[in-house]
Design a protein around this motif. Sequence first.
Motif, short mmCIF file in Angstrom:
data_model
loop_
_atom_site.label_atom_id
_atom_site.label_comp_id
_atom_site.label_asym_id
_atom_site.label_seq_id
_atom_site.Cartn_x
_atom_site.Cartn_y
_atom_site.Cartn_z
N SER A 132 37.80 41.50 47.13
CA SER A 132 38.10 40.18 47.68
C SER A 132 39.60 39.89 47.79
N GLU A 148 36.67 33.14 42.63
CA GLU A 148 35.86 34.35 42.44
C GLU A 148 36.64 35.56 42.93
N LYS A 177 36.36 39.78 43.33
CA LYS A 177 35.38 40.86 43.34
C LYS A 177 36.07 42.21 43.32
N THR A 199 31.82 37.37 33.83
CA THR A 199 31.73 38.67 34.50
C THR A 199 30.28 39.03 34.75
N SER A 212 31.74 40.86 39.86
CA SER A 212 32.24 39.53 40.21
C SER A 212 32.86 38.88 38.99
N LEU A 217 34.20 35.30 37.82
CA LEU A 217 34.30 33.87 38.10
C LEU A 217 35.30 33.26 37.14
N SER A 267 37.35 29.77 36.00
CA SER A 267 37.60 28.33 36.06
C SER A 267 39.02 28.08 35.55
N TYR A 314 31.88 29.01 30.36
CA TYR A 314 30.75 29.84 30.75
C TYR A 314 30.01 30.30 29.50
#
Length: 224
Positions: free
Chosen positions: A27, A41, A43, A71, A79, A81, A83, A127
Motif C-alpha cells: 500500500s 492501514e 499492507k 496485525t 494488514s 491497522l 490508530s 485493539y
Amino acid sequence: MSTRPELPQGYLGPQPKWSEWNLSTVSHKSPEIVADKNPLEIKLRTPKPMKVTCNLIEAANEKEYKDLVFTQTEGEVVSLLISLPAAGYFKLQVYALPAADDSKTLPNVYNYLIQNNTPPPHSVCPYPKQYAQWKEGCFLYEPLQLSNLSNLDTVNFKVRIPGAKAVALTVDSEWFHLQQNRDGIWEGVVKGLSKFKGKTPKASLNANYGGDETKYSSLLEYDL
C-alpha cells in the motif's frame, strides 16, 4: 505543527532481513507517510507465512502505543491497522519472523515515519490483545474494537481462523459459540455483553484445533 524528528541514518525503510525474506510493500511504497485517514492501514506482502508484530512510538516523547496497532493476515498480505492518538509524528517499527521459526525474538524488518496532521475525532480505543497463534494467518472482520464505550447489547463477530474446528468467545464463565459458514469464516451474533460492564474486564476469542474438544487456545482478548 511539530517538526520532523531527526532519525539515525538507515533507520527508515527496509532493514537487513527484509530482502532476505523477500518481503515487499503493497500500500505505501515510501517509508515516510502523511496520514490521510485515521485509522491508517498499511499492507505488506510476505511470500511465505510470517509472524508480524509492530510498535507505534510518538516521536516527540518516545511514548509507545503497542495496543493501537492491530496485525492480521489474508493470504500473502499482512494488514497493519494503526490508530493515531494525536497529531504529530509517529515511528512505526515492524518486526517479523518466518512462521516456522520458533525463536522468541522477531528482528526489525522495516521502519516507517508517519506524519499525522489531524487529531483523532474521539478518544482512541485500543485493539484487542493478540496472542501468538493469532499471527498464524488469522483475519478479523468485526469487531475490530470493543470497550465499555461500545454498544455491547448486540455484537457481530466475523473472523477467519485457519485450521480451527470450533471458535467461541468467553466472558467470565460464559461461552458464546460462533458458527462456520460455507466460506470457512466463523461468525455469530453475541448478545448481552452489556451485563459484564464494570464486572468482567476481559472477553477472550478462542479456537479449538481438534484432538481434545475441551482444549481452546486464546487468540484475542478485548477489554470490556
